[in-house]
Motif scaffolding. Structure first.
Motif: not given
Length: 313
Positions: A170, A190, A244, A256-257, A259-261, A264, A272-274
């Protein structure tokens, strides 16, 4: 021995223990797999010195079947270990990166950044950026490493890291977005079960104690290097795709969730995909690499590289 000097200041058993007097016991990442040409795995490896004065180094991987002049995508890998343990040369990381090189048919550089507490953060980040720029410096056919000059495709460039290595990824993406990375087209990255700080979390776990230990000058858990919600660089990440991985039983799953949200919603223009692995714990794929779910994760990671590089052509 003086009881004051034998006082333990940080431990992550059974892998690591640090004492007040500066002594460190590491039980992970200290074994070394020597580099080899045309190994039985079908991968050739060599170790390279990046900065002689500091000892910053890396392991470079290529498929042994590569043809003269053949160009392959480049992957730069950052290992995990909380900034205080781990090594590209140990069996766990050597075998993982070699398997990824074989599966994805790529050139890889696994970075041996310096470790805390002997070299506290931000040294690990600084080494990681210097190493990334060193790899990029080969883009025009120059640079000291022949495998990168001859076989690296700098328009198909990827970053991968696990745990704190995912956090390093990151930060490298963020720095590349701000400063640029000359000669490189950074297609994707990744983050495998990355360590980040979730704003509203209770910060009492070993992962958070490890951050405070590795970076004694940090402002805490609002530090933008670990808290994506506080990082003004987030919307400027220097790649077009991020994948992710999280694991259902991992204590860091919700981070991790997060970071994704957060990514996004940041205004970043990439994709971005998780992906979640059910029933598994933190970095399960490293410690049980031949299990069905670890092999599936490896194939998904290789597929991400393959599909992203094909879409770029």
């Amino acid at each position: 021995m003086d009881s004051g000097t034998s006082e333990v200041v940080h431990e992550f058993l059974p892998y690591f223990r640090a004492y007040k007097d500066g002594r460190v016991d590491r039980n992970f990442g200290t074994d070394i797999v020597p580099p080899s040409i045309n190994s039985q795995s079908g991968i050739s490896t060599k170790d390279v010195e990046i900065v002689k004065e500091t000892g910053l180094s890396a392991r470079v991987y290529i498929p042994s079947t590569i043809n003269p002049g053949q160009k392959l995508p480049i992957l730069v890998y950052y290992h995990g270990g909380g900034f205080f343990m781990g090594s590209p040369f140990c069996p766990t990381y050597h075998n993982h990166v070699a398997a990824l090189v074989a599966e994805a048919n790529i050139v890889a550089v696994s970075v041996d950044y310096r470790l805390a507490p002997e070299h506290p953060v931000p040294i690990g980040y600084e080494d990681s950026w210097i190493a990334l720029r060193w790899v990029a410096s080969h883009y025009n056919g120059q640079g000291p490493e022949a495998w990168l000059r001859e076989h690296g495709d700098f328009h198909r460039f990827f970053l991968v890291g696990d745990s704190i290595g995912g956090n390093i990824v990151h930060n490298m993406l963020a720095q590349a977005g701000v400063e640029g990375l000359q000669g490189v087209k950074l297609l994707g990255a990744c983050l495998v079960q990355p360590y980040v700080s979730k704003t509203e979390s209770v910060h009492t776990g070993v992962e958070d104690r490890s951050w405070l230990f590795s970076c004694p000058t940090t402002s805490g858990f609002d530090d933008p290097r670990i808290n994506p919600a506080e990082d003004s660089r987030l919307s400027r990440l220097g790649c077009s795709k991020v994948l992710i991985f999280i694991a259902e039983k991992d204590d860091m799953r919700d981070r991790g969730l997060f970071y994704y949200e957060t990514l996004r919603k940041s205004g970043w223009e990439g994709e971005v995909e998780i992906v979640e692995t059910e029933g598994e714990d933190h970095v399960f794929h490293l410690f049980n690499p031949n299990c069905e779910k670890a092999l599936a994760l490896l194939k998904m990671l290789a597929s991400f590289i393959t599909k992203t590089r094909l879409l770029s052509t």
